[in-house]
Write a protein that holds these residues in place. Structure first.
Motif, mmCIF file in Angstrom:
data_model
loop_
_atom_site.group_PDB
_atom_site.id
_atom_site.type_symbol
_atom_site.label_atom_id
_atom_site.label_comp_id
_atom_site.label_asym_id
_atom_site.label_seq_id
_atom_site.Cartn_x
_atom_site.Cartn_y
_atom_site.Cartn_z
ATOM 1 N N THR A 117 -9.632 -19.389 10.351
ATOM 2 C CA THR A 117 -9.435 -20.259 11.269
ATOM 3 C C THR A 117 -9.620 -19.526 12.394
ATOM 4 O O THR A 117 -10.154 -20.211 13.878
ATOM 5 C CB THR A 117 -7.736 -20.589 11.286
ATOM 6 O OG1 THR A 117 -7.155 -20.515 9.929
ATOM 7 C CG2 THR A 117 -7.421 -21.415 12.439
ATOM 8 N N PRO A 161 2.146 -36.028 10.369
ATOM 9 C CA PRO A 161 3.150 -36.032 11.508
ATOM 10 C C PRO A 161 3.624 -36.697 11.971
ATOM 11 O O PRO A 161 4.316 -36.588 12.642
ATOM 12 C CB PRO A 161 1.623 -35.525 12.053
ATOM 13 C CG PRO A 161 0.446 -34.725 11.481
ATOM 14 C CD PRO A 161 1.283 -36.253 10.029
ATOM 15 N N LEU A 187 5.259 -29.436 15.889
ATOM 16 C CA LEU A 187 4.503 -30.153 15.589
ATOM 17 C C LEU A 187 3.981 -31.654 14.823
ATOM 18 O O LEU A 187 3.532 -32.416 14.304
ATOM 19 C CB LEU A 187 3.181 -29.574 14.432
ATOM 20 C CG LEU A 187 2.274 -28.327 14.764
ATOM 21 C CD1 LEU A 187 1.895 -27.475 13.139
ATOM 22 C CD2 LEU A 187 2.435 -28.225 16.243
ATOM 23 N N PHE A 212 -1.750 -29.901 18.846
ATOM 24 C CA PHE A 212 -1.075 -28.874 18.486
ATOM 25 C C PHE A 212 -0.724 -27.911 19.649
ATOM 26 O O PHE A 212 -0.556 -26.435 19.503
ATOM 27 C CB PHE A 212 -2.388 -27.417 17.942
ATOM 28 C CG PHE A 212 -2.623 -28.757 16.557
ATOM 29 C CD1 PHE A 212 -1.751 -28.515 15.351
ATOM 30 C CD2 PHE A 212 -3.849 -28.993 16.833
ATOM 31 C CE1 PHE A 212 -2.412 -29.137 14.434
ATOM 32 C CE2 PHE A 212 -4.254 -29.798 15.439
ATOM 33 C CZ PHE A 212 -3.818 -29.739 13.845
ATOM 34 N N CYS A 253 -0.793 -23.972 18.275
ATOM 35 C CA CYS A 253 -0.261 -23.334 17.327
ATOM 36 C C CYS A 253 -0.929 -23.898 15.921
ATOM 37 O O CYS A 253 -0.995 -24.968 15.828
ATOM 38 C CB CYS A 253 1.437 -23.459 17.099
ATOM 39 S SG CYS A 253 1.562 -22.526 15.171
ATOM 40 N N ILE A 254 -1.987 -23.239 15.960
ATOM 41 C CA ILE A 254 -2.386 -23.517 14.588
ATOM 42 C C ILE A 254 -2.734 -22.049 13.431
ATOM 43 O O ILE A 254 -3.401 -22.328 12.435
ATOM 44 C CB ILE A 254 -4.057 -24.612 14.278
ATOM 45 C CG1 ILE A 254 -4.957 -22.768 14.914
ATOM 46 C CG2 ILE A 254 -4.229 -25.401 15.172
ATOM 47 C CD1 ILE A 254 -6.409 -23.643 15.229
ATOM 48 N N MET A 311 1.968 -24.767 9.628
ATOM 49 C CA MET A 311 1.693 -26.033 10.078
ATOM 50 C C MET A 311 1.794 -26.787 9.108
ATOM 51 O O MET A 311 2.039 -28.479 8.673
ATOM 52 C CB MET A 311 -0.239 -25.736 10.578
ATOM 53 C CG MET A 311 -1.269 -25.332 11.604
ATOM 54 S SD MET A 311 -2.751 -25.315 11.383
ATOM 55 C CE MET A 311 -3.127 -27.004 10.536
ATOM 56 N N TYR A 336 1.551 -30.607 8.332
ATOM 57 C CA TYR A 336 0.332 -30.604 7.669
ATOM 58 C C TYR A 336 0.281 -29.710 6.108
ATOM 59 O O TYR A 336 -0.014 -29.438 6.064
ATOM 60 C CB TYR A 336 -0.769 -30.758 8.478
ATOM 61 C CG TYR A 336 -0.718 -30.591 9.965
ATOM 62 C CD1 TYR A 336 -1.661 -32.019 9.801
ATOM 63 C CD2 TYR A 336 0.129 -30.205 11.385
ATOM 64 C CE1 TYR A 336 -2.108 -32.368 11.060
ATOM 65 C CE2 TYR A 336 -0.548 -30.682 12.132
ATOM 66 C CZ TYR A 336 -0.812 -32.410 12.744
ATOM 67 O OH TYR A 336 -1.438 -32.847 13.800
ATOM 68 N N ALA A 364 -2.565 -28.552 4.857
ATOM 69 C CA ALA A 364 -3.181 -27.355 5.810
ATOM 70 C C ALA A 364 -3.340 -26.231 4.893
ATOM 71 O O ALA A 364 -4.512 -25.481 6.080
ATOM 72 C CB ALA A 364 -2.403 -26.794 6.518
ATOM 73 N N ALA A 397 -8.321 -28.056 12.522
ATOM 74 C CA ALA A 397 -7.254 -27.771 13.486
ATOM 75 C C ALA A 397 -8.451 -27.279 14.361
ATOM 76 O O ALA A 397 -8.224 -26.793 15.644
ATOM 77 C CB ALA A 397 -6.784 -27.188 13.129
#
Length: 527
Positions: free
Chosen positions: A15, A368, A471, A483, A497-498, A503, A507, A510, A519
Motif C-alpha cells: 500500500t 461504505p 470510513l 479516507f 487512513c488506508i 478499511m 471495505y 480491501a 485506495a
C-alpha cells in the motif's frame, strides 16, 4: 519558493509503494518519509521473506497485480538467472496468468520501491526509515506530530500530512501465554511442532493451506510434477496436520475467466450510485434485487439449482454455503481441480462464479454507505459468499493438499455449530465431525480480522477522532474525503487512513492488492 509539503506514510508494505508512486506523479514540492517497523520495506508481512517460506503461494495471477513501474510478469522475465532458478521459473514460459510464491512478489515490491526512490523528481525527496516503529500520532493544530522508536531511540517528527498504510496485524509474541499456541501463522519460520509432530490449524483458506504446506516441507518433500505430485516424509514418525474450520470447506481451484474482466451490464456501479442517491434506507435490498437480475441473466440454471424461494441476502447466503458444504471431502476437491484444469484448456467460463467475482467489486462501491443494520447483514451473509467465490487458490496449492492427504498426513474437519477445541494438560483437544484427538500445536490461520483505529494503538489520535465509524461515507461527502479522518474541533490536521485492518469494516474486500492500489490513488489525489 513554494512550501515543501512534508508527508509521512506509516507502514512500508505494498500500500505504501502504491501511495508513493501516486504521490511522485504529482507536481508538488514534497518530502515523503515512509516508516517501516521491519528491516525491509516494500513487501509487507504477507509477502515478506521474514514471515513466509518460498513454497507459500499468492492467490492472485500476475496480470491482476497493479503494476508499479513495470508489470510483475515483465519484472520476472528480466530477473536474474539465480532468482528464476530459485523459484523454478523458465524465462521463456513466463505467462501473465502465472501464480507466484509470496516472497517473489515481495521481492518485486521491494525492488520497485527502490526504483521509485531513485527516479523521483528534483522537487521531491524520499526517506525510507526501516526498523522504525510509530508509537503514536498526535493531531497538532494544522499539522501532525508522529512519535517514533528507531532501534530503541525515540524521536518526534512534524508533518503536514500523515497517511496510515499499516498492513496485517500479527501477535508480537505468538507464544506469550500458552505453549504451542500460535495466534498467527506469521512468521511461519517460528512455528515449532511438539514431540507428537501434530498441528491443528484453525482455518481452511489459503493462509491455512500455506501453513500446512510450510510445516510439511520441514518434515518431508514434495516430489514429481504438479499434476502428478506426491509427498514423502523424511522419517517413519507420523506427521499429523488437521485443518479445522466452521464449514470444513477448502477453497476451489482457480478458474478460467477473461482478463481484463468484462463489465456487468445490469448490476453496474452507475445504477448502484443512483440507488444510493435515493437514500440509505433499504439500499442493500434494492441493490440485491438488481444483483438477482444480473445472476438470472448470466446463469439461470445456477439460480434454479440454489432453489431460493425468497431471494434475500440471508436466504442466498444460506443456499450458497449449503451448496458448497455438499461438495466437501478430498474426492470433491480432486474433482474440482480436474474440472478447473479442463476449463482452462477449453477456455470455458463458469458464469455464476464469474458473475459473483465481478459483483463483489460492485457491491464494494456501496458498502461504505450502508447503515449499521445493512452493513451487519452484508458482512454476515454476503461477504462469506463472495470471499468463497473469488477466493480460489492456485492449482499447485490444491495439488499439494491432495499429496499430503494421500500420504495420510493431512485432513480437513468441519467444526460446525457443536465442534469444540479445548486446551488442557499441555494439549489442544479437538472434538468435531465424529472425531476426538489432541495436538501439541495450534495455529490460528483464519486471516486478518477487521479492526478499529483504536486497535492500531495510536492513543492521541484515537482521542482526537470525531466518530467511531471513520470510513462510513455520506452522499454529500467529497471524494477527497473518502479516507480522510474526521477529527474533533481542536485539530485541522490532514490525516488519512488506508490501513488494511481498519478499511475492512467498510471495505470488506480491501485485503487484495487491487484495493491497496485504488485506495493509494484516491489518497494521493486528495492531497
Amino acid at each position: 519558493m513554494s512550501h515543501t509539503k512534508r508527508i509521512a506514510v506509516v507502514g512500508g508494505g505494498p500500500t505504501a509503494v502504491y501511495t508513493l508512486k501516486n504521490l511522485l506523479q504529482k507536481a508538488t514540492r514534497s518530502h515523503i518519509t515512509i516508516f517501516e517497523a521491519g528491516p525491509v520495506a516494500g513487501c509487507g508481512i504477507p509477502y515478506s521473506e521474514l514471515h513466509n517460506s518460498a513454497d507459500m503461494m499468492a492467490n492472485i495471477t500476475s496480470v491482476e497485480i497493479p503494476p508499479v513501474l513495470v508489470s510483475l510478469s515483465d519484472w520476472v522475465r528480466s530477473a536474474d538467472a539465480a532468482v528464476l532458478k530459485r523459484f523454478g521459473i523458465a524465462r521463456d514460459k513466463v505467462s501473465d496468468r502465472d501464480f507466484y510464491p509470496r516472497v517473489l512478489i515481495g521481492a518485486y515490491y521491494s525492488d520497485q520501491l527502490i526504483r521509485l526512490v531513485q527516479d523521483c523528481g528534483p522537487w521531491q525527496t524520499v526517506a525510507i526509515e526501516t526498523n522504525t516503529r510509530v508509537l503514536d500520532i498526535k493531531p497538532d493544530g494544522n499539522r501532525t506530530t508522529v512519535f517514533v522508536d528507531k532501534e530503541g531511540k525515540r524521536a518526534r517528527r512534524r508533518f503536514d500530512v500523515v497517511i496510515m498504510a499499516t498492513g496485517h496485524m500479527t501477535e508480537a509474541d505468538n507464544n506469550a501465554s500458552v505453549g504451542g499456541l500460535y495466534r498467527s501463522p506469521y512468521p511461519v519460520q517460528d512455528i515449532e511442532l511438539g514431540r507428537d509432530r501434530a498441528a491443528l490449524i484453525l482455518g481452511s483458506s489459503l493462509s491455512a493451506i500455506d501453513a500446512a504446506v510450510s510445516i510439511a516441507s520441514r518434515y518431508g518433500r514434495f516430489e514429481g510434477e504438479e499434476q502428478n505430485l506426491s509427498y514423502k516424509p523424511l522419517s517413519d514418525k507420523p506427521l499429523r496436520i488437521v485443518m479445522a474450520s466452521r464449514k470444513g470447506t477448502v477453497p476451489d481451484a482457480d478458474f478460467f475467466y477473461p482478463i481484463p474482466e468484462e463489465p456487468l451490464m445490469i448490476f453496474t456501479p452507475a445504477r448502484l450510485d443512483l440507488l444510493r442517491k435515493e437514500g440509505q434506507k433499504g439500499l442493500l435490498a434494492k441493490a440485491f434485487k438488481l444483483f438477482k437480475q444480473q445472476l438470472a441473466s448470466d446463469d439461470p440454471d445456477f439460480l434454479d439449482r440454489l432453489d431460493v424461494k425468497r431471494f434475500t441476502p440471508e436466504s442466498f447466503g444460506k443456499a450458497y454455503l449449503a451448496m458448497r458444504k455438499a461438495r466437501q471431502g478430498f474426492d470433491a476437491i480432486a474433482e474440482n481441480l480436474e474440472q478447473s484444469r479442463r476449463d482452462y484448456r477449453a477456455r470455458r467460463v463458469i458464469m455464476w462464479r464469474y458473475t459473483l467475482m465481478r459483483a463483489h467489486e460492485v457491491f464494494g462501491e456501496i458498502v461504505p454507505f450502508l447503515d449499521r443494520k445493512d452493513l451487519a447483514r452484508f458482512r454476515r451473509h454476503l461477504a462469506p459468499v463472495f470471499a468463497d467465490a473469488y477466493g480460489c487458490v492456485p492449482h499447485l496449492s490444491i495439488q499439494r493438499l491432495l499429496a499430503l492427504h494421500g500420504a495420510n498426513c493431512l485432513d480437513v474437519v468441519a467444526l460446525g455449530e457443536t465442534g469444540s477445541i479445548r486446551y488442557g494438560s499441555g494439549v489442544f483437544a479437538l472434538a468435531a465431525d465424529g472425531r476426538a484427538e489432541s495436538f501439541g500445536t495450534l495455529i490460528d490461520a483464519r486471516g486478518q480480522n477487521a479492526a478499529s483505529i483504536s486497535d492500531l494503538g495510536f492513543t492521541q489520535l484515537d482521542q482526537a477522532l470525531a466518530t467511531v465509524d471513520q470510513l462510513k461515507r455520506t452522499s454529500g461527502q467529497s471524494a477527497d474525503d473518502q479516507f480522510r479522518l474526521q477529527l474533533d474541533d481542536r485539530s485541522a490536521s490532514d490525516i488519512f487512513c488506508i490501513s488494511i485492518p481498519v478499511m475492512m469494516e467498510r471495505y470488506p474486500f480491501a485485503q487484495g492488492l487491487v484495493a491497496c492500489s485504488e485506495a493509494a490513488e484516491a489518497v494521493a489525489a486528495a492531497i
